[in-house]
Structures are given as structure tokens and as C-alpha cells.
Design a protein around this motif. Structure first.
Motif, PDB file in Angstrom:
ATOM      1  N   UNK A 188       0.990  -1.781  -0.225  1.00 40.58           N
ATOM      2  CA  UNK A 188       0.380   0.517   0.376  1.00 40.58           C
ATOM      3  C   UNK A 188       0.882   0.946   0.096  1.00 40.58           C
ATOM      4  N   UNK A 189       1.785   0.883   0.764  1.00 41.00           N
ATOM      5  CA  UNK A 189       2.635   2.615   0.804  1.00 41.00           C
ATOM      6  C   UNK A 189       3.240   2.329  -0.578  1.00 41.00           C
ATOM      7  N   UNK A 242      14.694   7.220  -3.606  1.00 40.75           N
ATOM      8  CA  UNK A 242      13.631   8.010  -2.525  1.00 40.75           C
ATOM      9  C   UNK A 242      12.677   7.347  -2.399  1.00 40.75           C
ATOM     10  N   UNK A 243      12.364   6.454  -3.389  1.00 37.85           N
ATOM     11  CA  UNK A 243      10.958   5.860  -3.074  1.00 37.85           C
ATOM     12  C   UNK A 243      11.164   4.697  -2.146  1.00 37.85           C
ATOM     13  N   UNK A 296      12.317   2.698   5.122  1.00 35.33           N
ATOM     14  CA  UNK A 296      12.119   2.961   6.965  1.00 35.33           C
ATOM     15  C   UNK A 296      10.848   2.486   7.094  1.00 35.33           C
ATOM     16  N   UNK A 297       9.427   2.290   6.267  1.00 36.89           N
ATOM     17  CA  UNK A 297       9.006   2.106   6.712  1.00 36.89           C
ATOM     18  C   UNK A 297       9.119   0.139   7.336  1.00 36.89           C
ATOM     19  N   UNK A 298       9.348  -0.575   6.904  1.00 40.15           N
ATOM     20  CA  UNK A 298       9.972  -1.133   7.026  1.00 40.15           C
ATOM     21  C   UNK A 298      10.489  -1.536   7.918  1.00 40.15           C
ATOM     22  N   UNK A 343      18.866  -6.086   0.021  1.00 43.36           N
ATOM     23  CA  UNK A 343      17.632  -6.044   0.128  1.00 43.36           C
ATOM     24  C   UNK A 343      17.239  -5.109   0.681  1.00 43.36           C
ATOM     25  N   UNK A 344      16.124  -4.345   1.605  1.00 37.67           N
ATOM     26  CA  UNK A 344      15.906  -3.693   1.678  1.00 37.67           C
ATOM     27  C   UNK A 344      15.250  -3.955   3.586  1.00 37.67           C
TER      28      UNK A 344
END
Length: 376
Positions: free
Chosen positions: A219-220, A233-234, A240-242, A296-297
Motif C-alpha cells: 500500500x505504501x 527515494x521510494x 524506513x517503513x519496514x 534487500x531492504x
């Protein structure tokens, strides 16, 4: 005449009257398979003896440290998986009825008990408890299924795709581990400038927590793409959300995202520790060179990802997928990226259903997006 119990049970007798306890033990010893009996005189002793090995509890509601339904409530809390039979006197029959309403499987009037009645009451209480637990598991399963469906709807969005020049297909399949929910996610969004954005990602692990995190990331991503955010940037925003949403610091996410140009003749990709996309261009099957373009993130806070510029041409197919596909076994060996490419070459096109049929049982979950232009 002996009384039969279907199995050798482990019972806990909670009775402060030695005479009544002796009577119950004598009656149970007449069974064909006498149960193992532990006798305690108080609620305090009951706490020390109750455990998973106890299958049935016979409890008197007149104990020195607890009386009436208070004693029963403590027993029910301490032994949620055991059948509970209440022992009561003639003057307390109404208490026995209230005990059943409170959660006991049955009650017995002490003055009416004989060996046959006692064995039958225990057997029926065990069956009622099994039925109660089965009903509870069924209700829990129904609630879980509803929650899973809600999460799956979040993992499997309706693509926002306007162009009719592209053919678009998705697949989402659970692996053989039996978990319906995992962290695999996918999405496709076409922005007002005509660009088509595609993502496939995989949160490590299985279960509702990972699935919820996958929904949050998907969704983000969709929100950020629609807001015009792209590139590193995305990815840094998703990183950061993770980090904020994951339940443990070792949780990471791999993903592949592609932006197909408005003329549909080229794409820009970033591959974060993810399997490389498979391309078919003018009949030539290959993988995107340079993938992965970065880690990976959730691993390196200052990570960067190289841009992979991919010419597509007029006729092409592209598949983004999670590792459940290449980790499937074919002929006793893992398929791998090279094996996947060979299968696509053998088929002459990216046919996801045929690929899944070739690999058979998936050990891990699979999410895949196939986007095609023209005949390939």
C-alpha cells in the motif's frame, strides 16, 4: 460386573472428605482399565497437580479454600483442556446445574453414584470436552479465515492499468508448508503520464505478521507511486517503513520494481536482493543483466540501488516473481534461475500456469506478475 472405560485415563480428584474420596477411588477401580488417580484436598494442592497430563478433573465444590462456583472457575482456568465433572450433594443440585452453565461438562450427586454411572459420566464428559474444543477450534479457524481473506485482499490488489496495449496476469500461490499467508506481495499501477509501474516483493518469513507487513509495504508503494515518488527515494522510504513496522530487526524484504516507459518500449528497474526478472524479446529468452542492483531492504540504512535500463522493443514479455518459483524442485533438483529460463525457452513463451505445472509442488510461496506487449 466390571465397568469399562475406553482408555486408561489420568484423573485428578479434588475432594476434602477422605470418605468420599475413598468411595470414588473404589468405584473407579472396578473399571476394566482403572484410571490413574491423583487425590488432592484443596484448591492450593490442585494448582500444584494440574497439568497437561490430566484428562479429567472430578471436583467437589465445598473445599477448605474455595467453595461453590469460585472453586470451579479456578479449576477451569487451570485446566482449559481437561474435562471437568462436579461432585455435589443432594441439597446442592441447583449448584451442579449452575456449574454446567459455567463450563463444567457434567455434575454428579454423590449419594447417587455407582461404578457404572461414574464411568459413563466420565466418558460422556470427555466426549463433551472434545466436542467443545473442536467447536472452539472451528470458530477460531473461521475467524482466522476471515482475517486471512482480509489480508489476502490487501496482498492481491486490483491493478490500476488503463492501457489496452499490455496483457497483464498475476499469480499468488501458497507453498507446501501449509501457511496460507506469507509476506509475498505484488502490484501494478499506471500513472497519469502513461508509465506502468510494477512491483513484486517478499518479506522474509511466513504468517500473519509477515503478511500484514507485506500489505503495508504494498500500500505504501502504491501511494508513493501515485504521489510521484520513484527511484532510490521510494526505496529508502519503504526501507524506513519496514524498519518501523517489522516485529524483529532481522526481518528484511527483497523486491523488484520496474517502470515501463509511456511508449512501452523500455523499462527502468531496481532489484533489491531479489531474483532477476525473466524477459522474452523477439523470441529471445533471458534475464535482466545486472540484477540484483542492490541489497534487500532492512539491512543497510545507507543502501543504494543501481538503475537497470532495459530496452524492450515492440514485442516482449516480462515476468517478475518471488523465489518460490525458482526454489521448487524439478527432477529432484532446485529449478534455479537457469532452469527457469530453460523452461521458458522450451515453452516458447512465459506461460505461468504451465511453469507451475512443470515444477509441481511449491515449497515456498509464489507471487508473480507477467506483463506482455504484442505476440511473443
Amino acid at each position: 460386573m466390571t465397568t469399562t472405560l475406553d482408555e486408561t485415563l489420568t484423573l485428578l480428584l479434588v475432594e476434602d472428605d477422605a470418605g468420599d474420596a475413598f468411595l470414588v477411588e473404589e468405584l473407579l477401580m472396578q473399571a476394566e482399565a482403572p484410571p490413574r488417580i491423583t487425590w488432592v484436598r484443596s484448591l492450593e494442592e490442585t494448582k500444584a497437580q494440574l497439568g497437561p497430563q490430566i484428562q479429567c478433573v472430578l471436583v467437589d465444590l465445598s473445599l477448605p479454600d474455595a467453595t461453590g462456583l469460585e472453586a470451579l472457575e479456578h479449576v477451569l482456568d487451570l485446566a482449559p483442556h481437561a474435562a471437568v465433572l462436579v461432585l455435589t450433594g443432594l441439597r446442592d443440585v441447583h449448584v451442579g446445574v449452575a456449574a454446567v452453565q459455567a463450563g463444567a461438562q457434567d455434575y454428579l450427586v454423590k449419594q447417587d453414584v455407582d461404578a457404572r454411572l461414574l464411568a459413563r459420566a466420565i466418558r460422556y464428559a470427555m466426549e463433551r470436552k472434545r466436542a467443545d474444543l473442536a467447536q472452539r477450534r472451528l470458530v477460531e479457524a473461521e475467524l482466522t479465515a476471515k482475517e486471512n481473506a482480509r489480508l489476502e485482499n490487501g496482498l492481491l490488489p486490483v491493478p490500476l492499468l488503463r492501457t489496452r496495449e499490455l496483457r497483464h496476469a498475476t499469480r499468488y500461490l501458497p507453498g507446501s508448508q501449509g501457511q496460507r499467508l506469507a509476506g509475498d506481495f505484488l502490484d501494478t499501477v499506471q500513472t497519469p503520464d502513461g508509465s506502468v509501474h510494477v512491483i513484486v516483493g517478499d518479506v522474509c518469513g511466513h504468517g500473519p505478521d509477515e503478511a500484514a507487513l507485506g500489505v503495508a509495504l504494498r500500500i505504501a508503494w502504491r501511494t508513493l507511486v501515485l504521489a510521484g515518488q520513484t527511484g532510490d527515494l521510494l526505496l529508502r522510504t519503504l526501507d524506513t517503513l519496514l524498519r518501523a513496522e517489522r516485529r524483529a530487526p532481522e526481518i528484511f524484504t527483497t523486491l523488484c520494481m520496474a517502470t515501463i516507459a509511456p511508449d512501452l518500449a523500455s523499462a527502468r528497474m531496481r532489484v533489491a536482493g531479489h531474483p532477476p526478472p525473466v524477459l522474452v524479446r523477439d523470441g529471445v529468452v533471458e534475464v535482466v543483466e545486472g540484477a540484483p542492483s542492490g541489497p534487500p531492504l532492512g539491512i543497510f540504512p545507507d543502501a543504494q540501488w543501481a538503475v537497470l535500463d532495459v530496452p524492450l522493443g515492440e514485442r516482449w514479455s516480462m515476468m517478475l516473481y518471488t523465489d518460490g518459483l525458482i526454489e521448487a524442485a524439478v527432477g529432484g533438483e532446485l529449478l534455479g534461475v537457469e532452469g527457469l529460463v530453460e523452461l521458458v525457452r522450451l515453452h516458447g513463451a512465459i506461460d505461468i500456469d504451465r511453469l507451475i505445472g512443470e515444477v509441481g509442488t511449491l515449497k515456498d510461496d509464489l507471487a508473480a506478475v507477467i506483463v506482455s506487449r504484442g505476440e511473443t
